[in-house]
Design a protein around this motif. Structure first.
Motif, mmCIF file in Angstrom:
data_model
loop_
_atom_site.group_PDB
_atom_site.id
_atom_site.type_symbol
_atom_site.label_atom_id
_atom_site.label_comp_id
_atom_site.label_asym_id
_atom_site.label_seq_id
_atom_site.Cartn_x
_atom_site.Cartn_y
_atom_site.Cartn_z
ATOM 1 N N LEU A 139 28.532 -14.748 -38.625
ATOM 2 C CA LEU A 139 27.933 -13.447 -38.905
ATOM 3 C C LEU A 139 27.808 -12.615 -37.640
ATOM 4 O O LEU A 139 27.966 -11.389 -37.666
ATOM 5 N N ARG A 140 27.507 -13.273 -36.516
ATOM 6 C CA ARG A 140 27.382 -12.516 -35.268
ATOM 7 C C ARG A 140 28.743 -11.958 -34.828
ATOM 8 O O ARG A 140 28.839 -10.831 -34.361
ATOM 9 N N ARG A 141 29.806 -12.758 -34.977
ATOM 10 C CA ARG A 141 31.133 -12.272 -34.596
ATOM 11 C C ARG A 141 31.520 -11.050 -35.422
ATOM 12 O O ARG A 141 32.147 -10.117 -34.921
ATOM 13 N N ARG A 142 31.149 -11.060 -36.700
ATOM 14 C CA ARG A 142 31.433 -9.892 -37.538
ATOM 15 C C ARG A 142 30.670 -8.671 -37.056
ATOM 16 O O ARG A 142 31.153 -7.545 -37.119
ATOM 17 N N ALA A 143 29.451 -8.896 -36.562
ATOM 18 C CA ALA A 143 28.600 -7.772 -36.157
ATOM 19 C C ALA A 143 29.047 -7.157 -34.842
ATOM 20 O O ALA A 143 29.038 -5.940 -34.678
ATOM 21 N N VAL A 144 29.437 -7.997 -33.874
ATOM 22 C CA VAL A 144 29.750 -7.490 -32.534
ATOM 23 C C VAL A 144 31.232 -7.366 -32.290
ATOM 24 O O VAL A 144 31.654 -6.803 -31.284
ATOM 25 N N GLY A 145 32.079 -7.900 -33.202
ATOM 26 C CA GLY A 145 33.508 -7.834 -32.988
ATOM 27 C C GLY A 145 33.992 -8.961 -32.117
ATOM 28 O O GLY A 145 33.229 -9.820 -31.668
ATOM 29 N N SER A 146 35.226 -8.986 -31.825
ATOM 30 C CA SER A 146 35.846 -10.089 -31.077
ATOM 31 C C SER A 146 35.892 -9.829 -29.586
ATOM 32 O O SER A 146 36.405 -10.635 -28.828
ATOM 33 N N ALA A 147 35.363 -8.686 -29.127
ATOM 34 C CA ALA A 147 35.460 -8.335 -27.703
ATOM 35 C C ALA A 147 34.153 -8.566 -26.979
ATOM 36 O O ALA A 147 33.813 -7.854 -26.052
ATOM 37 N N ALA A 148 33.379 -9.566 -27.396
ATOM 38 C CA ALA A 148 32.105 -9.841 -26.744
ATOM 39 C C ALA A 148 32.315 -10.242 -25.301
ATOM 40 O O ALA A 148 33.279 -10.900 -24.951
ATOM 41 N N ALA A 264 31.373 -18.331 -29.890
ATOM 42 C CA ALA A 264 31.183 -19.547 -30.697
ATOM 43 C C ALA A 264 30.483 -20.658 -29.922
ATOM 44 O O ALA A 264 30.832 -21.828 -30.040
ATOM 45 N N ALA A 265 29.470 -20.304 -29.140
ATOM 46 C CA ALA A 265 28.818 -21.293 -28.275
ATOM 47 C C ALA A 265 28.075 -22.367 -29.057
ATOM 48 O O ALA A 265 27.870 -23.476 -28.555
ATOM 49 N N LEU A 266 27.643 -22.053 -30.286
ATOM 50 C CA LEU A 266 26.896 -23.031 -31.084
ATOM 51 C C LEU A 266 27.800 -23.952 -31.906
ATOM 52 O O LEU A 266 27.316 -24.940 -32.466
ATOM 53 N N ASN A 267 29.076 -23.645 -31.977
ATOM 54 C CA ASN A 267 29.974 -24.416 -32.837
ATOM 55 C C ASN A 267 30.055 -25.907 -32.501
ATOM 56 O O ASN A 267 30.053 -26.745 -33.410
ATOM 57 N N PRO A 268 30.147 -26.295 -31.217
ATOM 58 C CA PRO A 268 30.201 -27.739 -30.935
ATOM 59 C C PRO A 268 28.981 -28.495 -31.460
ATOM 60 O O PRO A 268 29.105 -29.606 -31.986
ATOM 61 N N PHE A 269 27.810 -27.894 -31.349
ATOM 62 C CA PHE A 269 26.592 -28.531 -31.850
ATOM 63 C C PHE A 269 26.599 -28.582 -33.382
ATOM 64 O O PHE A 269 26.114 -29.550 -33.977
ATOM 65 N N ALA A 270 27.184 -27.546 -33.989
ATOM 66 C CA ALA A 270 27.254 -27.501 -35.449
ATOM 67 C C ALA A 270 28.117 -28.627 -35.988
ATOM 68 O O ALA A 270 27.720 -29.354 -36.910
ATOM 69 N N TRP A 271 29.297 -28.807 -35.415
ATOM 70 C CA TRP A 271 30.196 -29.851 -35.904
ATOM 71 C C TRP A 271 29.630 -31.234 -35.636
ATOM 72 O O TRP A 271 29.829 -32.163 -36.425
ATOM 73 N N TYR A 272 28.916 -31.377 -34.526
ATOM 74 C CA TYR A 272 28.256 -32.669 -34.265
ATOM 75 C C TYR A 272 27.242 -32.979 -35.358
ATOM 76 O O TYR A 272 27.195 -34.104 -35.889
#
Length: 286
Positions: A139-148, A264-272
């Motif tokens: 949801l955050r990527r959709r809000a800020v776009g891919s150029a964060a 996507a900084a939270l993704n590794p923790f999510a998959w764990y």
């Protein structure tokens, strides 16, 4: 509990409390998986976990000592004392962000306690926690776009009062074992427009008053329940120190990580969480 069990849970607490992977969920699931014979339904199990949280609290106070000193200075000094007004504003936001947890904690204390000793519930919600982290990033990527930006400013000057309150509501999800307090508050912060470093900073600062409140409520119960089946006070203090030192390292590592990672900084923790929760469910049902 044996010395090994006490110190293992202390190490686990310090390593997982600030990571967005739910320390409480791990404290409930791992003993069951390892057959450590810990009575998680005992009256003093939750207060014991709170003692370990006190170690985490001391780590947070040590790492952010300049912020806490500034808050104390801002509260005590007048409006002309440099950054005192900014620190008073931050203090007010921390109080506001803590209120939902206080209200819900008192209202739902008894029904929520039933969940603390159910490993399968914690394992299930670890999977839910992983989904929450993935959804928050998406949801955050959709809000800020891919150029964060890849650089992170962690100052909280742009945080609004409504933001602090909503993040505090997100924090209440952590009453369920398996849902991470830091993960929920970070997702809440990302949804309110913070970057990862800002969300982590406010999440960690917000943890201090919550842990303090839990300690005030639970430690007297722990001292009252201490007896033949409980760890000696010296061992308890050692466990708190172990939890605190590992939490201090965790805080340093995570702040460094979130300053350097925006995408996507939270993704590794999510998959764990998803993987560990699913494996735990299979093993618990075996």
């Amino acid at each position: 509990m044996s010395v090994f069990n006490v110190l293992l849970i202390a190490l686990l607490q310090g390593l997982t409390e600030l990571f967005p992977v739910s320390s409480l969920g791990h404290a409930v699931v791992l003993p069951a998986l390892l057959h450590l014979h810990i009575n998680q339904h005992a009256r003093d199990f939750l207060p014991f976990l709170v003692v370990l949280h006190v170690g985490t609290l001391l780590a947070l106070l040590a790492y952010f000592w300049r912020v806490w000193l500034g808050i104390a200075w801002g509260v005590l000094r007048g409006r002309r004392a440099g950054d005192a007004e900014n620190y008073r504003r931050l203090a007010g936001m921390l109080v506001l962000g803590t209120l939902p947890a206080i209200i819900l904690g008192f209202a739902l204390e008894k029904p929520l306690r039933v969940l603390f000793g159910e490993p399968w519930v914690a394992a299930l919600f670890l999977i839910v926690n992983g989904g929450m982290l993935l959804l928050g990033e998406r949801l955050r990527r959709r809000a800020v776009g891919s150029a964060a930006s890849t650089t992170q400013d962690e100052h909280l000057d742009g945080l609004r009062w409504l933001d602090a309150l909503i993040i505090g509501v997100w924090q209440c999800l952590a009453f369920i074992p398996g849902l991470s307090r830091s993960g929920a508050t970070m997702v809440g912060g990302l949804r309110r427009g913070l970057n990862h470093a800002q969300a982590a900073r406010f999440s960690f600062l917000l943890g201090a008053p919550v842990i303090t409140g839990a300690a005030v409520l639970e430690i007297p119960k722990l001292l009252h329940a201490r007896g033949a089946h409980h760890a000696p006070l010296g061992l308890m203090l050692l466990a708190g120190a172990v939890a605190g030192l590992t939490a201090l390292f965790s805080t340093w590592f995570l702040m460094r990580y979130f300053r350097r990672h925006e995408q996507a900084a939270l993704n590794p923790f999510a998959w764990y969480c998803i993987g560990f929760g699913a494996l735990a469910l299979l093993l618990l049902r075996a």
